[in-house]
Design an enzyme around this catalytic site. Structure first.
Site, PDB file in Angstrom:
ATOM      1  N   SER A   5      17.496 -44.852   0.296  1.00 11.38           N
ATOM      2  CA  SER A   5      18.054 -43.520   0.043  1.00 11.38           C
ATOM      3  C   SER A   5      19.557 -43.561  -0.134  1.00 11.38           C
ATOM      4  O   SER A   5      20.179 -42.552  -0.494  1.00 11.38           O
ATOM      5  CB  SER A   5      17.699 -42.577   1.199  1.00 11.38           C
ATOM      6  OG  SER A   5      18.259 -43.030   2.416  1.00 11.38           O
TER       7      SER A   5
ATOM      8  N   CYS B 271      -2.272  -3.495   7.171  1.00 13.22           N
ATOM      9  CA  CYS B 271      -1.824  -3.727   8.542  1.00 13.22           C
ATOM     10  C   CYS B 271      -2.191  -2.551   9.445  1.00 13.22           C
ATOM     11  O   CYS B 271      -2.429  -1.436   8.984  1.00 13.22           O
ATOM     12  CB  CYS B 271      -0.327  -3.983   8.580  1.00 13.22           C
ATOM     13  SG  CYS B 271       0.691  -2.542   8.203  1.00 13.22           S
TER      14      CYS B 271
ATOM     15  N   THR C  64      16.903 -40.678  10.658  1.00 11.38           N
ATOM     16  CA  THR C  64      16.621 -40.490  12.081  1.00 11.38           C
ATOM     17  C   THR C  64      15.887 -39.181  12.324  1.00 11.38           C
ATOM     18  O   THR C  64      14.898 -39.118  13.064  1.00 11.38           O
ATOM     19  CB  THR C  64      17.924 -40.516  12.898  1.00 11.38           C
ATOM     20  OG1 THR C  64      18.581 -41.773  12.704  1.00 11.38           O
ATOM     21  CG2 THR C  64      17.647 -40.324  14.378  1.00 11.38           C
TER      22      THR C  64
ATOM     23  N   ARG D  54      14.073 -25.537  -2.699  1.00 17.10           N
ATOM     24  CA  ARG D  54      14.861 -24.948  -1.617  1.00 17.10           C
ATOM     25  C   ARG D  54      14.727 -23.419  -1.604  1.00 17.10           C
ATOM     26  O   ARG D  54      14.634 -22.803  -0.548  1.00 17.10           O
ATOM     27  CB  ARG D  54      16.341 -25.300  -1.784  1.00 17.10           C
ATOM     28  CG  ARG D  54      16.753 -26.690  -1.359  1.00 17.10           C
ATOM     29  CD  ARG D  54      18.253 -26.854  -1.555  1.00 17.10           C
ATOM     30  NE  ARG D  54      18.778 -28.105  -1.026  1.00 17.10           N
ATOM     31  CZ  ARG D  54      20.072 -28.415  -1.007  1.00 17.10           C
ATOM     32  NH1 ARG D  54      20.967 -27.563  -1.503  1.00 17.10           N
ATOM     33  NH2 ARG D  54      20.488 -29.561  -0.494  1.00 17.10           N
TER      34      ARG D  54
ATOM     35  N   TRP E  18      24.593 -40.724  -7.206  1.00 15.66           N
ATOM     36  CA  TRP E  18      23.374 -39.958  -7.045  1.00 15.66           C
ATOM     37  C   TRP E  18      22.194 -40.906  -7.089  1.00 15.66           C
ATOM     38  O   TRP E  18      22.061 -41.655  -8.047  1.00 15.66           O
ATOM     39  CB  TRP E  18      23.242 -38.924  -8.154  1.00 15.66           C
ATOM     40  CG  TRP E  18      24.367 -37.963  -8.256  1.00 15.66           C
ATOM     41  CD1 TRP E  18      25.425 -38.005  -9.103  1.00 15.66           C
ATOM     42  CD2 TRP E  18      24.523 -36.766  -7.484  1.00 15.66           C
ATOM     43  NE1 TRP E  18      26.232 -36.909  -8.913  1.00 15.66           N
ATOM     44  CE2 TRP E  18      25.704 -36.130  -7.928  1.00 15.66           C
ATOM     45  CE3 TRP E  18      23.787 -36.187  -6.461  1.00 15.66           C
ATOM     46  CZ2 TRP E  18      26.154 -34.943  -7.370  1.00 15.66           C
ATOM     47  CZ3 TRP E  18      24.236 -35.004  -5.926  1.00 15.66           C
ATOM     48  CH2 TRP E  18      25.402 -34.391  -6.376  1.00 15.66           C
TER      49      TRP E  18
ATOM     50  N   ALA F 218      23.023 -46.690  -0.824  1.00 15.61           N
ATOM     51  CA  ALA F 218      23.413 -48.092  -0.972  1.00 15.61           C
ATOM     52  C   ALA F 218      23.954 -48.638   0.339  1.00 15.61           C
ATOM     53  O   ALA F 218      24.153 -47.906   1.314  1.00 15.61           O
ATOM     54  CB  ALA F 218      24.460 -48.220  -2.080  1.00 15.61           C
TER      55      ALA F 218
ATOM     56  N   THR G  10      24.294 -35.945   9.555  1.00 16.47           N
ATOM     57  CA  THR G  10      24.411 -35.624   8.132  1.00 16.47           C
ATOM     58  C   THR G  10      25.595 -34.696   7.891  1.00 16.47           C
ATOM     59  O   THR G  10      26.357 -34.863   6.929  1.00 16.47           O
ATOM     60  CB  THR G  10      23.113 -34.978   7.621  1.00 16.47           C
ATOM     61  OG1 THR G  10      22.062 -35.942   7.674  1.00 16.47           O
ATOM     62  CG2 THR G  10      23.271 -34.484   6.192  1.00 16.47           C
TER      63      THR G  10
ATOM     64  N   GLU H 127       0.827  -1.208   0.000  1.00 13.31           N
ATOM     65  CA  GLU H 127       0.000   0.000   0.000  1.00 13.31           C
ATOM     66  C   GLU H 127       0.862   1.259   0.000  1.00 13.31           C
ATOM     67  O   GLU H 127       0.609   2.206  -0.749  1.00 13.31           O
ATOM     68  CB  GLU H 127      -0.935   0.011   1.219  1.00 13.31           C
ATOM     69  CG  GLU H 127      -1.879  -1.185   1.278  1.00 13.31           C
ATOM     70  CD  GLU H 127      -1.326  -2.326   2.105  1.00 13.31           C
ATOM     71  OE1 GLU H 127      -2.115  -2.944   2.824  1.00 13.31           O
ATOM     72  OE2 GLU H 127      -0.099  -2.597   2.022  1.00 13.31           O
TER      73      GLU H 127
END
Length: 346
Positions: A165, A80, A275, A188, A174, A167, A200, A57
């Site tokens: 996810s 607002c 996990t 993302r 990949w 081996a 990770t 605005e």
């Protein structure tokens, strides 16, 4: 509720302005505003460009100047009614002499709500609900975060046909195709937090930045959040200067989300291991699931999610499929399938 054809056209234009490319994700909603005169002609347009910048605005009023007097302001969100980094839009509209305000969605934020009442008290004609559904779709995540007082959580993982996810030797590069990885970076960029667990970071050393199709970092990067009590090597890539990072010293998903919401974060992209995914699922804190399925079988290896405590098929976790998209293969790769699912709320 009565809306003119000009007001309906102006609202559609305001919706377009709200999603102008380049506006970063962040704590504020996407909002567009169009000022029209009595003949339905556009006087000025505006949109919000991110936290700390003028609201839609105020942007439109600045472009209109004295021409704003007597106009109708068509806005995608209720103006607002509070002073933050910028002043109240409701008061700015009154001061500018705007005659009528039409907005789509009421503001769910109790801190900012009340603009409609302020406008009416000042004698401004106010109507709401025009293209309310369409406006709500602009800010689904923001609205969810405000109403639930926590970020919206998207859990993303890549999997083989047999649900692996990685081996058996731990390799996962990949599992998904290049097309899937490019699509992941697109998703993302829509979030303001990338969240993984300490394991990770310790094992995979991810960078956790958003990159374009040329593998170059985009301008506005999400916060990189690492969750867990374990100490980490400060030389891990997630702690470099490419983007802001934070180590959340907790194993509790609710505590982590509370800390992130306190940092004005609205949308978490959960990319941790099995996990961490299981912890969020058990806590009922996954709001969307995005799965990239690759046409391969491993027969063994790491599952996408750890034990959920489910022992019988009747208790299976059954999210609802909302989208199925085939991502064409590039560079000789086979197509992957992207599934988007929503957990059922009970």
């Amino acid at each position: 509720m009565s809306f003119t054809a000009a007001e309906q056209a102006a609202m559609r234009r305001a919706l377009e302005l709200a999603v102008t490319p380049g506006v970063p994700t962040g704590p504020n909603p996407r909002v567009g505003c169009v000022l029209i005169d009595d003949a339905g002609r556009t006087v000025a347009e505006g949109y919000h460009r991110g936290a700390g910048t003028p609201h839609a605005e105020a942007d439109a009023l600045a472009h209109a100047g004295e021409s704003a007097r007597g106009t109708t302001a068509v806005v995608t969100l209720e103006p607002c009614n509070h002073t933050g980094r910028t002043g109240p839009c409701a008061e700015a509209l009154v001061a500018a002499g705007v005659r009528r305000v039409v907005f789509a969605q009421s503001d769910p934020n109790p801190v900012a709500a009340g603009g409609a009442e302020t406008l009416r008290a000042a004698g401004v004609d106010v109507e709401s609900g025009l293209l309310r559904v369409e406006s709500g779709l602009l800010n689904t995540v923001w609205t969810f975060a405000v109403e639930h007082q926590r970020p919206f959580v998207t859990w993303k993982f890549a999997s083989t046909l047999d649900g692996r996810s990685a081996a058996a030797d731990g390799t996962s590069r990949w599992v998904s195709s290049r097309a899937s990885r490019l699509d992941t970076h697109r998703l993302r960029a829509l979030c303001d937090v990338m969240l993984v667990g300490t394991n990770t970071v310790a094992v995979d050393d991810p960078l956790l930045t958003v990159r374009d199709e040329h593998d170059q970092p985009i301008e506005h990067q999400p916060l990189r959040a690492v969750m867990g009590e374990r100490d980490l090597d400060p030389d891990r890539r997630v702690f470099n200067s490419d983007a802001e990072s934070v180590h959340l010293r907790t194993r509790d998903p609710q505590t982590a989300l509370k800390e992130l919401y306190a940092r004005d974060r609205q949308h978490v992209f959960l990319e941790g291991g099995p996990t961490l995914a299981a912890a969020f699922l058990r806590a009922g804190l996954v709001d969307e699931i995005v799965v990239y399925v690759a046409p391969m079988l491993l027969g063994a290896g790491r599952s996408a999610v750890a034990d959920l405590g489910i022992t019988t098929i009747a208790d299976a976790f059954r999210p609802r499929v909302t989208d199925i998209t085939v991502l064409d293969g590039v560079d000789g790769e086979e197509p992957n399938v992207r599934l988007t699912l929503t957990p059922e709320r009970h």
